[in-house]
Scaffold this motif. Structure first.
Motif, PDB file in Angstrom:
ATOM      1  N   TYR A   1       0.864  -1.192   0.000  1.00 19.57           N
ATOM      2  CA  TYR A   1       0.000   0.000   0.000  1.00 19.57           C
ATOM      3  C   TYR A   1       0.893   1.233   0.000  1.00 19.57           C
ATOM      4  O   TYR A   1       1.794   1.356   0.843  1.00 19.57           O
ATOM      5  CB  TYR A   1      -0.882  -0.039   1.244  1.00 19.57           C
ATOM      6  N   SER A   2       0.634   2.183  -0.905  1.00 20.02           N
ATOM      7  CA  SER A   2       1.580   3.278  -1.126  1.00 20.02           C
ATOM      8  C   SER A   2       1.374   4.453  -0.168  1.00 20.02           C
ATOM      9  O   SER A   2       1.316   5.615  -0.571  1.00 20.02           O
ATOM     10  CB  SER A   2       1.482   3.774  -2.577  1.00 20.02           C
ATOM     11  N   TYR A   3       1.287   4.132   1.094  1.00 20.31           N
ATOM     12  CA  TYR A   3       1.153   5.155   2.144  1.00 20.31           C
ATOM     13  C   TYR A   3       1.378   4.462   3.478  1.00 20.31           C
ATOM     14  O   TYR A   3       0.965   3.321   3.662  1.00 20.31           O
ATOM     15  CB  TYR A   3      -0.242   5.783   2.113  1.00 20.31           C
ATOM     16  N   ASP A   4       2.021   5.168   4.401  1.00 18.69           N
ATOM     17  CA  ASP A   4       2.324   4.602   5.713  1.00 18.69           C
ATOM     18  C   ASP A   4       1.610   5.409   6.801  1.00 18.69           C
ATOM     19  O   ASP A   4       2.100   6.464   7.229  1.00 18.69           O
ATOM     20  CB  ASP A   4       3.834   4.627   5.945  1.00 18.69           C
ATOM     21  N   PRO A   5       0.451   4.969   7.259  1.00 16.95           N
ATOM     22  CA  PRO A   5      -0.303   5.728   8.273  1.00 16.95           C
ATOM     23  C   PRO A   5       0.456   5.900   9.581  1.00 16.95           C
ATOM     24  O   PRO A   5       0.330   6.941  10.243  1.00 16.95           O
ATOM     25  CB  PRO A   5      -1.569   4.895   8.468  1.00 16.95           C
ATOM     26  N   GLU A   6       1.237   4.899   9.974  1.00 17.09           N
ATOM     27  CA  GLU A   6       1.995   4.997  11.219  1.00 17.09           C
ATOM     28  C   GLU A   6       3.048   6.102  11.124  1.00 17.09           C
ATOM     29  O   GLU A   6       3.255   6.861  12.085  1.00 17.09           O
ATOM     30  CB  GLU A   6       2.662   3.653  11.540  1.00 17.09           C
ATOM     31  N   ALA A   7       3.710   6.194   9.968  1.00 15.69           N
ATOM     32  CA  ALA A   7       4.716   7.247   9.792  1.00 15.69           C
ATOM     33  C   ALA A   7       4.072   8.625   9.848  1.00 15.69           C
ATOM     34  O   ALA A   7       4.648   9.573  10.405  1.00 15.69           O
ATOM     35  CB  ALA A   7       5.444   7.046   8.469  1.00 15.69           C
TER      36      ALA A   7
ATOM     37  N   VAL B   1      -0.626  -6.860   4.622  1.00  8.82           N
ATOM     38  CA  VAL B   1      -0.551  -5.567   3.943  1.00  8.82           C
ATOM     39  C   VAL B   1       0.701  -4.847   4.425  1.00  8.82           C
ATOM     40  O   VAL B   1       0.895  -4.653   5.634  1.00  8.82           O
ATOM     41  CB  VAL B   1      -1.794  -4.704   4.221  1.00  8.82           C
ATOM     42  N   ARG B   2       1.536  -4.474   3.477  1.00  5.17           N
ATOM     43  CA  ARG B   2       2.776  -3.741   3.792  1.00  5.17           C
ATOM     44  C   ARG B   2       2.552  -2.277   3.437  1.00  5.17           C
ATOM     45  O   ARG B   2       2.366  -1.924   2.271  1.00  5.17           O
ATOM     46  CB  ARG B   2       3.934  -4.323   2.982  1.00  5.17           C
ATOM     47  N   TYR B   3       2.553  -1.401   4.456  1.00  9.57           N
ATOM     48  CA  TYR B   3       2.382   0.033   4.242  1.00  9.57           C
ATOM     49  C   TYR B   3       3.757   0.647   3.980  1.00  9.57           C
ATOM     50  O   TYR B   3       4.690   0.473   4.779  1.00  9.57           O
ATOM     51  CB  TYR B   3       1.727   0.677   5.452  1.00  9.57           C
ATOM     52  N   LEU B   4       3.873   1.384   2.880  1.00 15.36           N
ATOM     53  CA  LEU B   4       5.169   1.905   2.440  1.00 15.36           C
ATOM     54  C   LEU B   4       5.106   3.421   2.264  1.00 15.36           C
ATOM     55  O   LEU B   4       4.072   3.961   1.870  1.00 15.36           O
ATOM     56  CB  LEU B   4       5.576   1.241   1.123  1.00 15.36           C
ATOM     57  N   PRO B   5       6.220   4.114   2.514  1.00 16.92           N
ATOM     58  CA  PRO B   5       6.212   5.582   2.400  1.00 16.92           C
ATOM     59  C   PRO B   5       5.822   6.038   0.994  1.00 16.92           C
ATOM     60  O   PRO B   5       6.337   5.522  -0.012  1.00 16.92           O
ATOM     61  CB  PRO B   5       7.651   5.970   2.736  1.00 16.92           C
ATOM     62  N   HIS B   6       4.940   7.019   0.935  1.00 21.84           N
ATOM     63  CA  HIS B   6       4.359   7.458  -0.330  1.00 21.84           C
ATOM     64  C   HIS B   6       5.427   7.937  -1.313  1.00 21.84           C
ATOM     65  O   HIS B   6       5.430   7.536  -2.481  1.00 21.84           O
ATOM     66  CB  HIS B   6       3.350   8.576  -0.042  1.00 21.84           C
ATOM     67  N   HIS B   7       6.327   8.790  -0.850  1.00 21.19           N
ATOM     68  CA  HIS B   7       7.331   9.327  -1.775  1.00 21.19           C
ATOM     69  C   HIS B   7       8.378   8.283  -2.150  1.00 21.19           C
ATOM     70  O   HIS B   7       8.952   8.351  -3.243  1.00 21.19           O
ATOM     71  CB  HIS B   7       7.981  10.583  -1.198  1.00 21.19           C
ATOM     72  N   ALA B   8       8.618   7.328  -1.277  1.00 17.90           N
ATOM     73  CA  ALA B   8       9.489   6.209  -1.668  1.00 17.90           C
ATOM     74  C   ALA B   8       8.863   5.448  -2.830  1.00 17.90           C
ATOM     75  O   ALA B   8       9.568   4.987  -3.740  1.00 17.90           O
ATOM     76  CB  ALA B   8       9.721   5.281  -0.481  1.00 17.90           C
ATOM     77  N   CYS B   9       7.536   5.324  -2.815  1.00 13.00           N
ATOM     78  CA  CYS B   9       6.842   4.654  -3.925  1.00 13.00           C
ATOM     79  C   CYS B   9       6.950   5.466  -5.211  1.00 13.00           C
ATOM     80  O   CYS B   9       7.131   4.905  -6.306  1.00 13.00           O
ATOM     81  CB  CYS B   9       5.380   4.422  -3.558  1.00 13.00           C
ATOM     82  N   HIS B  10       6.839   6.794  -5.110  1.00  8.91           N
ATOM     83  CA  HIS B  10       7.040   7.649  -6.285  1.00  8.91           C
ATOM     84  C   HIS B  10       8.454   7.462  -6.851  1.00  8.91           C
ATOM     85  O   HIS B  10       8.639   7.292  -8.066  1.00  8.91           O
ATOM     86  CB  HIS B  10       6.847   9.118  -5.904  1.00  8.91           C
ATOM     87  N   LEU B  11       9.453   7.509  -5.970  1.00 11.45           N
ATOM     88  CA  LEU B  11      10.835   7.362  -6.438  1.00 11.45           C
ATOM     89  C   LEU B  11      11.064   5.994  -7.067  1.00 11.45           C
ATOM     90  O   LEU B  11      11.736   5.874  -8.102  1.00 11.45           O
ATOM     91  CB  LEU B  11      11.800   7.577  -5.272  1.00 11.45           C
ATOM     92  N   ALA B  12      10.501   4.958  -6.460  1.00 11.64           N
ATOM     93  CA  ALA B  12      10.663   3.606  -7.007  1.00 11.64           C
ATOM     94  C   ALA B  12      10.019   3.486  -8.377  1.00 11.64           C
ATOM     95  O   ALA B  12      10.565   2.829  -9.274  1.00 11.64           O
ATOM     96  CB  ALA B  12      10.071   2.578  -6.043  1.00 11.64           C
TER      97      ALA B  12
END
Length: 576
Positions: A74-80, A129-140
């Motif tokens: 998931y391209s967002y990390d709510p915990e972060a 479900v793996r929540y991942l930092p949004h901008h890290a997903c953009h860069l990837a």
């Protein structure tokens, strides 16, 4: 079989990406099937609305069932986001219960964390479900699609968890983050707010503001706008949050910069007399180009690499991309075709794959035809549903007949193969027309697309003919494959292709090769043989709705508009 599903659904541009055995099987946008622009409106209550149609189409394309997936990324990390909130500066004008308020943020996190249970309820099986930092997903997404194993990467948008910009270095299948800028310092949000001030729909009509800039004088508001967003000597920028009021429903801060807001029913000032709105758009565009150029210089210095891959919604600003290419900060540029949030589903899947299986799954995108595959028999069913008949034709017959129609001034809708991803129609879901007729732009805007009269159109041209008509820097050749850089129309060509030359003399071309799109390449050659101009107008196949997603959408849109002809795979339909 190893298979991962990437999802973007936290704000808007809902999408699903499926990576199977390290290869992208499909990247599908929800709006193509739901017919809702951007999949949904970005608001807290819509957070748990997942892109089920996109998921189903991606699974169908890959021939998989949900239970065969290993995990969901998931391209967002709510915990972060929650952890970072205490360090963010005060917001101004935040409605209670909305983003930025304590109650709204609590509810936002809770709703985002429902993704796993919602998927389990829908598909009858639980997946991690793996929540991942949004901008890290953009860069990837930028790195995993670009031509180079070693490159600088830069993402610029409205906001992720707290980042509004992020940059780094991609090398040997891995990404290293080098820096970023946090909210409230957001260039993407500034575009949304100015779009709202102009009486347009934020998160939807920013492209209209960019087009309007060609009619204005940036000097009028240049100084005043820099009181709101100030470029810094270190290449970053600073926003005055009290003036910007990004979370507020009003535009009070912008009214101190530009004057009273325009209501949607009020005239747009851009052609004669006081060009208020055009001047504001021009100032915003000029500032955007300055900010991105400053950021690029910083990224070049920190990454130490001669190439740059771009993503994030601001990377769709083709004028800024063209300016960056001409500045020569980097030797080569890449702009990810699905640079807005829809592309983060792909980035999330790539990052999750690397966590599970090693290096990031990189493969250059020679084209953007990465959407869902066609359902068997869909063309025949679409024709039968509207009691239409058309016999199959060979590619040669399609090319010959369509070239003659276009040369006679007819408009032709073109539907072929797997759909493009991202906002640019790249001649799998396009409307084609003759660029030699200066009135063609007005005809398309008023009679077919129903857009504002100043909205420009881009051309499609064979790569081998491009430099005869357009002044394309070598570093912009990559973005120009996907209509992601604005370049000057050569002065000697403007009279030959007036329908694709904007007010400022630029255009946003798509460069086509025979290897990527053989039938369209042949059509351009045939049209050129008839007219001595191997260039066509190319715009998205839609009318005030998402780009058509199925043969039925294509047939229905053709029937209800003033389009003259429709190419539907190997069929050609022509209105009397």
């Amino acid at each position: 079989m190893k298979a991962l599903l990437g999802l973007n659904s936290v704000f808007h541009e809902s999408s699903a990406a499926l990576i199977v055995e390290g290869k992208l099987a499909a990247l599908v946008e929800e709006e193509r099937f739901s017919r809702v622009r951007h999949g949904k409106k970005a608001c807290i209550d819509h957070t748990p609305i997942l892109p089920y149609r996109a998921i189903d189409e991606a699974l169908r394309t890959a021939g998989l069932r949900f239970e065969e997936l290993d995990l969901v990324a998931y391209s967002y990390d709510p915990e972060a986001r929650s952890a970072a909130l205490p360090r963010l500066p005060k917001d101004f004008g935040v409605p209670e219960g909305d983003y930025g308020s304590s109650e709204g943020e609590r509810r936002f996190k809770d709703l985002a964390m429902m993704t796993g249970p919602l998927l389990s309820a829908r598909y009858g099986t639980a997946k991690p479900v793996r929540y991942l930092p949004h901008h890290a997903c953009h860069l990837a997404s930028a790195y995993c699609s670009c031509p180079w194993d070693e490159t600088a990467v830069l993402s610029v948008d409205g906001i992720g968890e707290t980042d509004t910009c992020s940059w780094g270095r991609g090398m040997m299948g891995r990404l290293v983050r080098l820096g970023g800028i946090e909210y409230p310092h957001s260039l993407g949000f500034l575009w949304e707010k100015v779009t709202q001030w102009m009486g347009f729909s934020p998160n939807h009509e920013e492209g209209t503001v960019m087009a309007l800039a060609a009619y204005g004088d940036p000097a009028r508001f240049a100084k005043a706008l820099r009181a709101l967003l100030r470029p810094n000597p270190d290449g970053t920028f600073t926003v005055d949050p009290e003036l910007a009021r990004f979370r507020a429903q009003d535009v009070d801060g912008l009214e101190t910069v530009f004057g009273p807001r325009r209501l949607p029913e009020e005239p747009l000032q851009y052609q004669t007399g006081d060009r208020l709105h055009a001047d504001a758009a021009a100032a915003l565009q000029e500032l955007t180009e300055e900010v991105l150029l400053n950021l690029a210089r910083r990224v070049r210095e920190e990454a130490g690499l001669p190439r740059l891959a771009l993503s994030g919604g601001v990377a769709l600003n083709c004028l800024a991309n063209g300016n960056l290419a001409r500045a020569g900060v980097f030797d080569e540029l890449w702009a990810f075709p699905a640079a807005a949030d829809c592309g983060t589903a792909f980035g999330a899947a790539c990052l999750a794959w690397a966590e599970q299986h090693g290096p990031l799954p990189r493969e250059e995108w020679a084209h953007a035809y990465k959407g869902a595959s066609e359902r068997p028999g869909a063309v025949e069913r679409a024709l039968a549903a509207r009691r239409l008949k058309a016999i199959p034709l060979s590619d040669e017959q399609i090319v010959e007949k369509v070239a003659r129609l276009l040369a006679k001034g007819k408009t032709v809708a073109w539907y072929e193969g797997v759909s493009e991803v991202g906002p640019r129609a790249l001649c799998h879901r396009s409307i084609l027309a003759d660029p030699r007729k200066p009135e063609m732009r007005d005809h398309l805007n008023s009679r077919i697309k129903h857009r504002l009269p100043f909205r420009p159109y881009g051309p499609v041209v064979r790569a081998e003919d491009a430099l005869r008509y357009f002044d394309i820097p070598a570093s912009a050749m990559g973005p120009c494959r996907f209509m992601l850089a604005a370049v000057p129309v050569r002065p000697e060509a403007r009279e030959r292709i007036p329908a694709v030359a904007h007010e400022d003399g630029t255009t946003r071309p798509q460069l086509v090769t025979k290897a990527v799109h053989p039938r369209l390449h042949a059509l351009l050659g045939a049209f050129g043989a008839l007219t001595d101009v191997p260039v066509l107008v190319n715009t998205s196949f839609n009318d005030r709705e998402p780009v058509v997603g199925t043969p039925q959408h294509a047939v229905d849109t053709w029937l209800r508009t003033e389009l003259d002809a429709l190419v539907l795979e190997d069929r050609l339909l022509v209105k009397p």
